[in-house]
Design an enzyme around this catalytic site. Structure first.
Site, mmCIF file in Angstrom:
data_model
loop_
_atom_site.group_PDB
_atom_site.id
_atom_site.type_symbol
_atom_site.label_atom_id
_atom_site.label_comp_id
_atom_site.label_asym_id
_atom_site.label_seq_id
_atom_site.Cartn_x
_atom_site.Cartn_y
_atom_site.Cartn_z
ATOM 1 N N THR A 26 12.137 3.007 0.568
ATOM 2 C CA THR A 26 12.123 3.108 2.033
ATOM 3 C C THR A 26 13.446 2.632 2.648
ATOM 4 O O THR A 26 14.187 1.867 2.041
ATOM 5 C CB THR A 26 10.983 2.254 2.611
ATOM 6 N N ILE A 72 14.543 7.888 -3.130
ATOM 7 C CA ILE A 72 14.945 6.580 -2.640
ATOM 8 C C ILE A 72 13.705 5.717 -2.367
ATOM 9 O O ILE A 72 12.602 6.248 -2.235
ATOM 10 C CB ILE A 72 15.754 6.713 -1.308
ATOM 11 N N CYS A 108 12.658 -2.745 -3.109
ATOM 12 C CA CYS A 108 11.797 -3.132 -1.986
ATOM 13 C C CYS A 108 12.664 -3.808 -0.929
ATOM 14 O O CYS A 108 13.348 -4.782 -1.229
ATOM 15 C CB CYS A 108 10.689 -4.077 -2.449
ATOM 16 N N LYS A 148 14.094 2.343 -9.773
ATOM 17 C CA LYS A 148 13.980 2.846 -8.398
ATOM 18 C C LYS A 148 14.985 2.087 -7.552
ATOM 19 O O LYS A 148 14.920 0.850 -7.461
ATOM 20 C CB LYS A 148 12.559 2.668 -7.870
ATOM 21 N N GLY A 186 4.794 -6.645 1.669
ATOM 22 C CA GLY A 186 5.263 -7.863 1.017
ATOM 23 C C GLY A 186 4.862 -7.975 -0.444
ATOM 24 O O GLY A 186 4.648 -9.076 -0.948
ATOM 25 N N LEU A 187 4.775 -6.805 -1.120
ATOM 26 C CA LEU A 187 4.501 -6.784 -2.561
ATOM 27 C C LEU A 187 3.209 -7.501 -2.938
ATOM 28 O O LEU A 187 3.130 -8.197 -3.953
ATOM 29 C CB LEU A 187 5.692 -7.364 -3.342
ATOM 30 N N GLY A 210 9.639 11.052 2.092
ATOM 31 C CA GLY A 210 9.279 11.976 3.164
ATOM 32 C C GLY A 210 8.781 13.341 2.727
ATOM 33 O O GLY A 210 8.783 14.281 3.524
ATOM 34 N N LYS A 266 1.204 0.366 -8.045
ATOM 35 C CA LYS A 266 1.814 -0.543 -7.075
ATOM 36 C C LYS A 266 2.716 -1.494 -7.868
ATOM 37 O O LYS A 266 2.478 -1.748 -9.046
ATOM 38 C CB LYS A 266 0.716 -1.322 -6.348
ATOM 39 N N SER A 267 3.761 -2.019 -7.246
ATOM 40 C CA SER A 267 4.644 -2.932 -7.976
ATOM 41 C C SER A 267 3.901 -4.222 -8.296
ATOM 42 O O SER A 267 3.289 -4.837 -7.423
ATOM 43 C CB SER A 267 5.893 -3.247 -7.155
#
Lengths: 260, 304
Positions: free
Chosen positions: B191, B189, B128, B163, B72-73, B242, B45-46
């Site tokens: 989102t 990509i 993000c 990213k 929200g990170l 996806g 996770k970031s």
């Protein structure tokens, strides 16, 4: 069908001084032990076990914070969003089941007790609370025909002590081939440990902070398992070795914190 | 049996299917489980400088062909996350540390701590779509992308991936900035910026209103982006967006990705999806007579 739909509160039933049950029409097929993400528009979304699983569903809410306070204040016609049902359910099998409920844990166990009684399984339920005025679902359990045993921490009604203490006594007295428990996690760990020592299969329903409810956000991570999809109902033998069980949970920022 | 291993920016992977950042990577034990489920690498996770609770719920809404989230990170901050990385080190695959921050300096500091904690590579979250002053707020400006990549490259020895966001007029601009700043690869990509409104209440479903769309709905967008990037930059591309099946992954590989990431599919097909996608890629390569994953990378660009 687990995507969000909007339901209207049909009625609220007071269960005790700090707990109400909210009833609403929802035709999704829920099984005992499953939960929904309940959206209070403009405020929050929280995971809640179904305390009624027919078309007139129910969730039973202990007033502990902002979201649950809003649910307490809900009145007929108010709109709520429902996602779910999510998660693994209780497996209700065997000839004789002991249910062990502490506090609001009875909410998750009641639909299971209904199914068990409906299937002709001999059922005993220990319902525990801190004090007599906080006991919930006692009448509902009696009217189902279950053998109901009550514990209160302060001894204000029947057995004085924790639900787990009474459960261990009941386990000595009778013969049970399954145990299902829901309540404070340390209480459940005591029950699980005792059952595994006796070789009785035991199922446990856990509670954690959740976001997605569908196994992707990792908020309810529990030793590599996820309470939302691998639970909330677990086999005791599958989790007894997990370090977090009865000890740690995850806060909203993902850090580990001690269960109070 | 086709060779499924790949090498990307010096990283040897047993297969090209990684866990995407933001999914199942908040805890070390979940990263280990995803590796056991068959992933070739896992991305955390970031992680930011300080603990962060993220937005209030609802943070996730499911639609017909995708999921919008604005978590929200949320993360425990790098100091606490080092303990999760120790657990994650039990995974038998490379662990890639995803980093977000407000500035090149902040992101470099986190990257250094990640490297010390043993990650095999860094992935910079410059994409993000729903947090202020971080993520796509930096990533939408190619000049800032370049300076962040340069700074982090100077700070660590492990490969550095960026990213990047599809929520810009031309995704190639940021990719060129990454390549010109000696970035080791591009992940595309993130989102797609999106919103869903609940008609009965007249409100957005998510507490933050706007979120990022993932899942099947965005696969054609991701494939198009990777196809464009492959024609513009020479550094390796990791395709994400996806992917539910092996064939979805093959679209990305054929568009030019050397590896892929899988995230939301863990909802649609369960955590077992990582191994399943790997198997499906292998079966496809065997059936169509390809000897290795590398044989299909970029073939959609070949003139017929």
């Amino acid at each position: 069908m687990t995507r969000t739909r909007i339901v209207r509160v049909e009625r609220t039933d007071v269960e005790c001084s700090h707990t109400v049950t909210i009833r609403f029409q929802d035709e999704s097929l829920a099984r005992p032990g499953q939960f929904a993400m309940v959206w209070i528009p403009g405020l929050d979304e929280v995971p809640m076990s179904f305390s009624y699983i027919g078309d007139l569903k129910g969730v039973t809410v202990h007033n502990v914070g902002e979201a649950t306070a809003a649910l307490h204040d809900a009145s007929r016609g108010d709109k709520l969003g429902i996602r779910g049902p999510f998660g693994r359910d209780y497996r209700i099998e065997g000839e004789s089941i002991l249910f062990v409920s502490g506090g609001t844990g009875a909410a998750s166990l009641m639909p299971a007790l209904e199914v068990a009684m409906g299937n002709g399984i001999r059922s005993t339920i220990v319902i525990g609370a801190k004090t007599a005025s906080e006991l919930i679902f006692v009448d509902r359990a009696i009217s189902l025909g279950a053998d109901v045993r009550i514990s209160t921490d302060d001894g204000s009604k029947e057995y004085k002590g924790f639900a787990s203490d009474l459960a261990l006594q009941v386990l000595q007295e009778g013969s049970f081939d399954r145990v299902l428990t829901c309540g404070p996690e340390r209480m459940m760990k005591t029950v699980v440990t005792a059952c595994l020592e006796k070789g009785i299969p035991v199922q446990v329903s856990l509670e954690r902070f959740m976001r997605c409810g569908m196994g992707i956000c990792d908020s309810c991570s529990f030793g590599g398992l996820h309470v939302c999809v691998d639970g909330p109902v677990f086999d005791g033998k599958d989790i007894i070795e997990i370090e977090d069980f009865g000890v740690f949970r995850r806060s909203a920022d993902g850090s580990r914190e001690v269960i109070p | 049996m086709a060779d499924l291993s790949v090498e990307i920016a010096g990283l040897r992977l047993r297969n090209p299917v990684m866990l995407a950042s933001g999914i199942l990577g908040e805890t070390g034990s979940s990263l280990v489980r995803v590796a056991e489920a068959g992933a070739g690498a896992v991305v955390t996770k970031s992680i930011g400088a300080e603990p962060r609770e993220g937005y209030p719920n609802p943070t996730v809404v499911e639609l017909e062909a995708g999921i919008i989230n604005a978590v929200g990170l949320a993360n425990p901050g790098i100091a606490a996350y080092v303990d999760e990385l120790k657990v994650a080190a039990q995974a038998e695959v490379p662990v890639i540390g995803s980093v977000f921050g407000k500035s090149e300096g902040e992101m470099s500091e986190i990257a250094i701590l990640m490297e010390e904690a043993g990650v095999s590579a860094i992935e910079l979250n410059l994409s993000c779509p729903h947090a202020r002053n971080v993520g796509a707020e930096l990533g939408k400006d190619p000049e800032t992308v370049g300076s962040v990549v340069s700074a982090v490259k100077k700070s660590v020895h492990v490969p550095v991936f960026a990213k990047i966001t599809p929520n810009v007029t031309d995704i190639v601009d940021a990719a060129l900035a990454v390549a010109n700043s000696r970035g080791d690869g591009i992940v595309a990509i993130n989102t797609v910026k999106a919103m869903a409104i609940c008609p009965e209440t007249g409100r957005p479903f998510l507490s933050n209103g706007i979120g990022g769309l993932s899942g099947p709905a965005i696969k054609p967008i991701g494939v198009r982006c990777v196809y464009e990037l492959y024609e513009s930059v020479d550094i390796p591309i990791v395709g994400v967006g996806g992917i539910l099946t092996g064939k979805d992954a093959l679209e990305y590989l054929m568009a030019g990705a050397k590896a892929v990431q899988v995230g939301s599919a863990a909802y649609y097909r369960g955590i077992e999806v990582f191994g399943r996608v790997v198997e499906e890629i292998g079966q496809f390569l065997d059936e169509y007579g390809y000897e290795s994953v590398g044989d299909v990378v970029g073939i959609a660009h070949d003139e017929n």
